[in-house]
Motif scaffolding. Structure first.
Motif, PDB file in Angstrom:
ATOM      1  N   SER A   1       0.836  -1.196   0.000  1.00  0.00           N
ATOM      2  CA  SER A   1       0.000   0.000   0.000  1.00  0.00           C
ATOM      3  C   SER A   1       0.873   1.250   0.000  1.00  0.00           C
ATOM      4  O   SER A   1       0.480   2.270  -0.552  1.00  0.00           O
ATOM      5  N   ILE A   2       2.058   1.171   0.613  1.00  0.00           N
ATOM      6  CA  ILE A   2       2.974   2.312   0.561  1.00  0.00           C
ATOM      7  C   ILE A   2       3.295   2.638  -0.893  1.00  0.00           C
ATOM      8  O   ILE A   2       3.410   3.795  -1.286  1.00  0.00           O
ATOM      9  N   PHE A   3       3.411   1.606  -1.689  1.00  0.00           N
ATOM     10  CA  PHE A   3       3.769   1.800  -3.093  1.00  0.00           C
ATOM     11  C   PHE A   3       2.542   1.825  -4.000  1.00  0.00           C
ATOM     12  O   PHE A   3       2.665   1.695  -5.199  1.00  0.00           O
ATOM     13  N   GLN A   4       1.374   1.935  -3.384  1.00  0.00           N
ATOM     14  CA  GLN A   4       0.133   2.025  -4.147  1.00  0.00           C
ATOM     15  C   GLN A   4      -0.077   0.781  -5.018  1.00  0.00           C
ATOM     16  O   GLN A   4      -0.581   0.852  -6.131  1.00  0.00           O
ATOM     17  N   LEU A   5       0.348  -0.358  -4.470  1.00  0.00           N
ATOM     18  CA  LEU A   5       0.230  -1.585  -5.254  1.00  0.00           C
ATOM     19  C   LEU A   5      -0.757  -2.556  -4.618  1.00  0.00           C
ATOM     20  O   LEU A   5      -0.942  -3.663  -5.121  1.00  0.00           O
ATOM     21  N   ASP A   6      -1.380  -2.164  -3.511  1.00  0.00           N
ATOM     22  CA  ASP A   6      -2.175  -3.157  -2.791  1.00  0.00           C
ATOM     23  C   ASP A   6      -3.436  -3.563  -3.534  1.00  0.00           C
ATOM     24  O   ASP A   6      -3.973  -4.626  -3.324  1.00  0.00           O
ATOM     25  N   ARG A   7      -3.911  -2.698  -4.420  1.00  0.00           N
ATOM     26  CA  ARG A   7      -5.101  -3.068  -5.188  1.00  0.00           C
ATOM     27  C   ARG A   7      -4.810  -4.206  -6.164  1.00  0.00           C
ATOM     28  O   ARG A   7      -5.696  -4.964  -6.535  1.00  0.00           O
ATOM     29  N   ILE A   8      -3.569  -4.300  -6.588  1.00  0.00           N
ATOM     30  CA  ILE A   8      -3.233  -5.309  -7.596  1.00  0.00           C
ATOM     31  C   ILE A   8      -2.413  -6.439  -6.994  1.00  0.00           C
ATOM     32  O   ILE A   8      -1.669  -7.116  -7.690  1.00  0.00           O
ATOM     33  N   TYR A   9      -2.589  -6.676  -5.658  1.00  0.00           N
ATOM     34  CA  TYR A   9      -1.743  -7.680  -5.007  1.00  0.00           C
ATOM     35  C   TYR A   9      -1.871  -9.058  -5.624  1.00  0.00           C
ATOM     36  O   TYR A   9      -0.978  -9.880  -5.548  1.00  0.00           O
ATOM     37  N   ASN A  10      -3.010  -9.314  -6.262  1.00  0.00           N
ATOM     38  CA  ASN A  10      -3.237 -10.656  -6.792  1.00  0.00           C
ATOM     39  C   ASN A  10      -2.901 -10.774  -8.275  1.00  0.00           C
ATOM     40  O   ASN A  10      -3.146 -11.808  -8.892  1.00  0.00           O
ATOM     41  N   GLU A  11      -2.350  -9.724  -8.855  1.00  0.00           N
ATOM     42  CA  GLU A  11      -1.970  -9.786 -10.281  1.00  0.00           C
ATOM     43  C   GLU A  11      -0.680 -10.585 -10.440  1.00  0.00           C
ATOM     44  O   GLU A  11       0.168 -10.601  -9.558  1.00  0.00           O
ATOM     45  N   THR A  12      -0.536 -11.223 -11.594  1.00  0.00           N
ATOM     46  CA  THR A  12       0.730 -11.883 -11.897  1.00  0.00           C
ATOM     47  C   THR A  12       1.755 -10.809 -12.266  1.00  0.00           C
ATOM     48  O   THR A  12       1.449  -9.894 -13.035  1.00  0.00           O
ATOM     49  N   ALA A  13       2.950 -10.946 -11.712  1.00  0.00           N
ATOM     50  CA  ALA A  13       3.935  -9.866 -11.835  1.00  0.00           C
ATOM     51  C   ALA A  13       4.252  -9.527 -13.292  1.00  0.00           C
ATOM     52  O   ALA A  13       4.421  -8.365 -13.646  1.00  0.00           O
ATOM     53  N   LYS A  14       4.304 -10.555 -14.146  1.00  0.00           N
ATOM     54  CA  LYS A  14       4.736 -10.286 -15.516  1.00  0.00           C
ATOM     55  C   LYS A  14       3.701  -9.491 -16.316  1.00  0.00           C
ATOM     56  O   LYS A  14       4.027  -8.929 -17.358  1.00  0.00           O
ATOM     57  N   ASN A  15       2.464  -9.435 -15.806  1.00  0.00           N
ATOM     58  CA  ASN A  15       1.431  -8.710 -16.542  1.00  0.00           C
ATOM     59  C   ASN A  15       1.361  -7.224 -16.190  1.00  0.00           C
ATOM     60  O   ASN A  15       0.534  -6.504 -16.730  1.00  0.00           O
ATOM     61  N   LEU A  16       2.219  -6.801 -15.264  1.00  0.00           N
ATOM     62  CA  LEU A  16       2.154  -5.406 -14.829  1.00  0.00           C
ATOM     63  C   LEU A  16       2.881  -4.505 -15.820  1.00  0.00           C
ATOM     64  O   LEU A  16       3.816  -4.935 -16.490  1.00  0.00           O
ATOM     65  N   PRO A  17       2.450  -3.235 -15.899  1.00  0.00           N
ATOM     66  CA  PRO A  17       3.224  -2.293 -16.697  1.00  0.00           C
ATOM     67  C   PRO A  17       4.591  -2.028 -16.058  1.00  0.00           C
ATOM     68  O   PRO A  17       4.796  -2.294 -14.877  1.00  0.00           O
ATOM     69  N   TYR A  18       5.467  -1.502 -16.858  1.00  0.00           N
ATOM     70  CA  TYR A  18       6.860  -1.361 -16.481  1.00  0.00           C
ATOM     71  C   TYR A  18       7.064  -0.600 -15.169  1.00  0.00           C
ATOM     72  O   TYR A  18       7.782  -1.047 -14.272  1.00  0.00           O
ATOM     73  N   GLY A  19       6.403   0.545 -15.071  1.00  0.00           N
ATOM     74  CA  GLY A  19       6.585   1.370 -13.878  1.00  0.00           C
ATOM     75  C   GLY A  19       6.182   0.640 -12.614  1.00  0.00           C
ATOM     76  O   GLY A  19       6.858   0.715 -11.589  1.00  0.00           O
ATOM     77  N   GLU A  20       5.096  -0.127 -12.694  1.00  0.00           N
ATOM     78  CA  GLU A  20       4.632  -0.876 -11.524  1.00  0.00           C
ATOM     79  C   GLU A  20       5.594  -2.002 -11.184  1.00  0.00           C
ATOM     80  O   GLU A  20       5.826  -2.295 -10.015  1.00  0.00           O
ATOM     81  N   GLN A  21       6.143  -2.642 -12.230  1.00  0.00           N
ATOM     82  CA  GLN A  21       7.126  -3.691 -11.963  1.00  0.00           C
ATOM     83  C   GLN A  21       8.312  -3.132 -11.180  1.00  0.00           C
ATOM     84  O   GLN A  21       8.813  -3.759 -10.258  1.00  0.00           O
ATOM     85  N   ARG A  22       8.759  -1.934 -11.575  1.00  0.00           N
ATOM     86  CA  ARG A  22       9.850  -1.273 -10.844  1.00  0.00           C
ATOM     87  C   ARG A  22       9.477  -1.082  -9.385  1.00  0.00           C
ATOM     88  O   ARG A  22      10.279  -1.311  -8.487  1.00  0.00           O
ATOM     89  N   ARG A  23       8.243  -0.623  -9.173  1.00  0.00           N
ATOM     90  CA  ARG A  23       7.823  -0.360  -7.798  1.00  0.00           C
ATOM     91  C   ARG A  23       7.741  -1.662  -7.006  1.00  0.00           C
ATOM     92  O   ARG A  23       8.135  -1.703  -5.836  1.00  0.00           O
ATOM     93  N   VAL A  24       7.251  -2.733  -7.653  1.00  0.00           N
ATOM     94  CA  VAL A  24       7.205  -4.027  -6.954  1.00  0.00           C
ATOM     95  C   VAL A  24       8.617  -4.443  -6.575  1.00  0.00           C
ATOM     96  O   VAL A  24       8.864  -4.923  -5.471  1.00  0.00           O
ATOM     97  N   GLU A  25       9.551  -4.213  -7.489  1.00  0.00           N
ATOM     98  CA  GLU A  25      10.914  -4.657  -7.195  1.00  0.00           C
ATOM     99  C   GLU A  25      11.494  -3.887  -6.007  1.00  0.00           C
ATOM    100  O   GLU A  25      12.177  -4.463  -5.158  1.00  0.00           O
ATOM    101  N   ILE A  26      11.197  -2.592  -5.946  1.00  0.00           N
ATOM    102  CA  ILE A  26      11.703  -1.814  -4.806  1.00  0.00           C
ATOM    103  C   ILE A  26      11.001  -2.257  -3.517  1.00  0.00           C
ATOM    104  O   ILE A  26      11.637  -2.422  -2.475  1.00  0.00           O
ATOM    105  N   ALA A  27       9.690  -2.501  -3.608  1.00  0.00           N
ATOM    106  CA  ALA A  27       8.953  -2.969  -2.428  1.00  0.00           C
ATOM    107  C   ALA A  27       9.529  -4.289  -1.938  1.00  0.00           C
ATOM    108  O   ALA A  27       9.709  -4.506  -0.739  1.00  0.00           O
TER     109      ALA A  27
END
Lengths: 267, 452
Positions: free
Chosen positions: A146-172
């Motif tokens: 949620s800090i990275f504004q990713l909690d809404r998509i917690y159940n998405e498969t990582a490879k389907n995310l757009p690039y910017g979100e993938q970066r944020r997941v990696e930092i998280a």
């Protein structure tokens, strides 16, 4: 800019005479670097200067040919990568390395493995400790997201995310390792100007929030100049300049390395 | 007749899939009593179908044989799914561990009913001190930094050989204490009553699993450092070596009772539906609890990206070894159950070509899907060994050979239509991970507004 690091802060990372040969090629030669607690330091240089090799040696993926790396006073040369991570160094990768077929939540939960709080036998027998800790860990991971504004998509498969979100997941994910030192390898690669500004804010934010020391590799001058307190410039495996962003911008050696000989006052 | 048989077989296959689905659904209920009732009920239904009531049996001997084979295959294939599907290590060695488990367990019970306790004593002591020694060496080695794999392997190997020799010596010393109680085949002693035999059989199955796990630990330690393709070749080599040792077990190995290439006969047929169901459910539950734990996530992370896994603090070598050893343990148990169902072990069964069967099942059901593996194991045995074998044999004596034309075509079609396998990554009820997110989450206050 508010700076939490002072000259009296304890040294977090100290690298002395780090050298790496690949065959006859010196990828990194006599590299020195000292990071104090709370600093945000940039490591820049043209392609092939050896920046990522330095990261790989700090995190244990490469074993240095010679030299020493002290993390909080302990020499970490020769330790396995996972042992180094468990000591408190986390990193992201230049070309994003998420676990592509897993969900965003699982990507982050994997980082909790070394400090998940229960043993394998708890997991096999489904003890109450397993249930409590696993619930706790999931909550924590979701808070992180949620800090990275990713909690809404917690159940998405990582490879389907757009690039910017993938970066944020990696930092998280890197932050979920509970690090004291965070190494970011070209976090702004492939981002548009708006995303870069967001990223710079984000890096500032996580440093304050998690009390981190950050070492950043970056290609884009704008990012490093904007957020780093100190910059180290590498070229052909060697340090060619150190200083504040302003000093670096005016350093003729740096301009030469980036733009070639004969160009002055170009930057 | 043929049409009736075809319909009957199809009904059976559908009934089994529904049975598995129902069982998994019941096990996923939160109440422990429903879970237990589900397990007992699932066991009871089949047991009832296998029981003779007024001369009528729903499932005949042929069907019960298929059932035992399918449960053994489930264990082997689940183990392989852990190694290949979840951990990403392409292994062809599963069949070798299956064979090791089958022969080890068969040797224990065969010797036991013939008045010789050495099989049980040696393997039991070996499992005990061998495991302790390996764990002790592991603990000791953790104190050092950067030990090459081959050096630690040498230490483990020496430790294993010494404890193996000690187990054999102690087993031979202790054997005379037990032999008077065992009696002979003609006059069974008190330790050879039917109940005692079942107990020994259960012990033998577990010991066979542990023995296979120990071998896989020693074999996996150096070999798992290889890349995936090379690992596949090395494990194929392992299966061939094991097969060769089986063929020559009476000449180059000191096991005359295994009778080498002629095949081991006279293994007591101790597998009942209870034991097959018990071990299959144990494997399923262990596997499910392992996969849906932090360790399981680290195993999957290694499959997804080894370097990223290392950077997340995961001991990649350890995770690979763990899944390989656990997978082989399952294979050993499966082999032991199979041996005591069939009563006859021939090295031909453990030929490396047959070793592709579990691989096909795992890929067919879906890599990384436990449901797929279980359903495919049952479906495969009942379809290929059950339905097709009988159907085709009615068309001519050579017709059953067509099985091996028909099923590759099925496989080919499946891979074209559904490359992720029959079940992809779908899991049924119990096999799904525990859900810790109960309520839909509120959108929390963004912690840093500036970053957006």
């Amino acid at each position: 800019m508010e700076t939490s690091a002072t000259s009296t802060s304890p040294t977090v990372l100290e690298i002395r005479g780090l050298t790496k040969f690949f065959g006859g090629l010196a990828a990194v030669r006599n590299f020195d670097l000292t990071l104090k607690h709370g600093e945000l330091v940039g490591l820049i240089g043209p392609n092939g200067a050896g920046k990522t090799t330095v990261f790989n040696m700090i995190t244990g993926l490469y074993v240095p040919t010679s030299g020493e790396i002290f993390f909080n006073g302990t020499n970490i040369v020769g330790l396995e990568p996972h042992e180094i991570t468990r000591m408190g160094i986390a990193r992201t990768f230049q070309n994003i390395r998420l676990f592509p077929n897993l969900t965003v939540l699982d990507n982050v939960r994997i980082a909790y493995h070394p400090h998940c709080g229960y043993t394998l036998s708890d997991g096999l027998l489904r003890t109450s400790r397993f249930n409590i800790k696993e619930k706790e860990l999931t909550e924590q991971a979701l808070d992180f997201l949620s800090i990275f504004q990713l909690d809404r998509i917690y159940n998405e498969t990582a490879k389907n995310l757009p690039y910017g979100e993938q970066r944020r997941v990696e930092i998280a994910r890197a932050l979920a390792c509970n690090p004291k030192l965070l190494l970011l390898d070209e976090p702004a690669a492939g981002m548009n100007p708006r995303e870069i500004i967001e990223l710079m804010d984000l890096i500032h934010f996580i440093r304050e929030r998690f009390n981190l020391t950050i070492l950043l590799i970056e290609h884009q001058m704008r990012v490093v100049m904007g957020i780093c307190e100190w910059i180290t410039v590498m070229d052909f495996g060697q340090v060619i300049a150190r200083g504040t962003p302003k000093e670096i911008q005016e350093n003729p050696l740096v301009i030469e390395a980036y733009l070639g000989k004969g160009v002055t006052h170009a930057a | 007749m043929e049409l009736g048989f075809l319909l009957g077989s199809l009904v059976k296959i559908i009934a089994i899939i529904a049975y598995l689905y129902g069982l998994m659904w019941l096990l996923a209920r939160p109440s422990i009593w429903i879970k237990i009732a589900g397990l007992v009920g699932a066991f009871g239904i089949v047991q009832l179908a296998l029981t003779d009531i007024n001369g009528f049996r729903l499932l005949n001997n042929f069907d019960s044989g298929l059932l035992f084979q399918a449960s053994a295959m489930t264990m082997v294939a689940l183990g392989l799914n852990l190694i290949y599907g979840f951990n990403g290590q392409f292994s062809l060695g599963q069949w070798g561990f299956y064979g090791i488990g089958a022969y080890a367990a068969a040797d224990i019970t065969y010797r036991w009913i013939n008045g010789d306790a050495r099989g049980l004593l040696v393997l039991g002591l070996g499992a005990l001190i061998g495991t302790l020694t390996l764990l002790g060496i592991n603990k000791w080695l953790q104190r050092f930094r950067g030990i090459p794999v081959l050096s630690s392997f040498t230490l483990y190997l020496i430790g294993a050989l010494i404890t193996g020799a000690a187990a054999v010596y102690l087993g031979n010393q202790l054997n005379p204490l037990l032999t008077p109680l065992l009696g002979s085949v003609a006059e069974p002693g008190p330790l050879n009553s039917p109940v005692a035999q079942q107990v020994i059989y259960f012990l033998a199955v577990i010991l066979a699993g542990i023995f296979a796990a120990q071998i896989s630990f020693l074999f996996g330690l150096p070999v798992l450092t290889l890349g995936s393709d090379y690992f596949g070749i090395a494990t194929l080599g392992f299966t061939i070596v094991v097969n060769t040792l089986m063929i020559n077990s009476d000449t180059i190995l000191p096991f005359p009772e295994m009778k080498g290439g002629r095949g081991m006969i006279g293994i007591p047929k101790l597998t009942t539906w209870f034991s097959a169901f018990f071990f299959m459910m144990a494997v399923i539950i262990i596997m499910r609890n392992l996969v849906h734990s932090s360790t399981g996530r680290s195993i999957v992370a290694v499959r997804e990206d080894e370097i990223a896994a290392k950077a997340m603090g995961i001991d990649v070598a350890g995770a690979k070894l763990m899944s390989f050893v656990v997978g082989s343990f399952f294979a050993g148990i499966g082999g032991a159950v199979y041996a005591h169902y069939i009563g006859f072990l021939s090295p031909g069964t453990f030929n490396f070509l047959a070793g592709f069967n579990p691989l096909i099942i795992v890929v067919f059901g879906g890599l990384g899907s436990m449901t797929g593996t279980i359903a495919a194991s049952f479906g495969w045995i009942f379809f290929l060994e059950g339905m097709l074998r009988v159907l085709l044999s009615q068309m001519g004596t050579e017709a059953p050979t067509w099985r091996f034309v028909l099923y590759p075509i099925t496989l080919l079609l499946l891979m074209l239509i559904r490359p992720q396998g029959l079940f992809g990554s779908i899991e049924w009820g119990f096999l799904k991970g525990p859900e810790f997110i109960t309520a839909p989450r509120q959108q929390p206050e963004p912690a840093h507004k500036s970053a957006i």
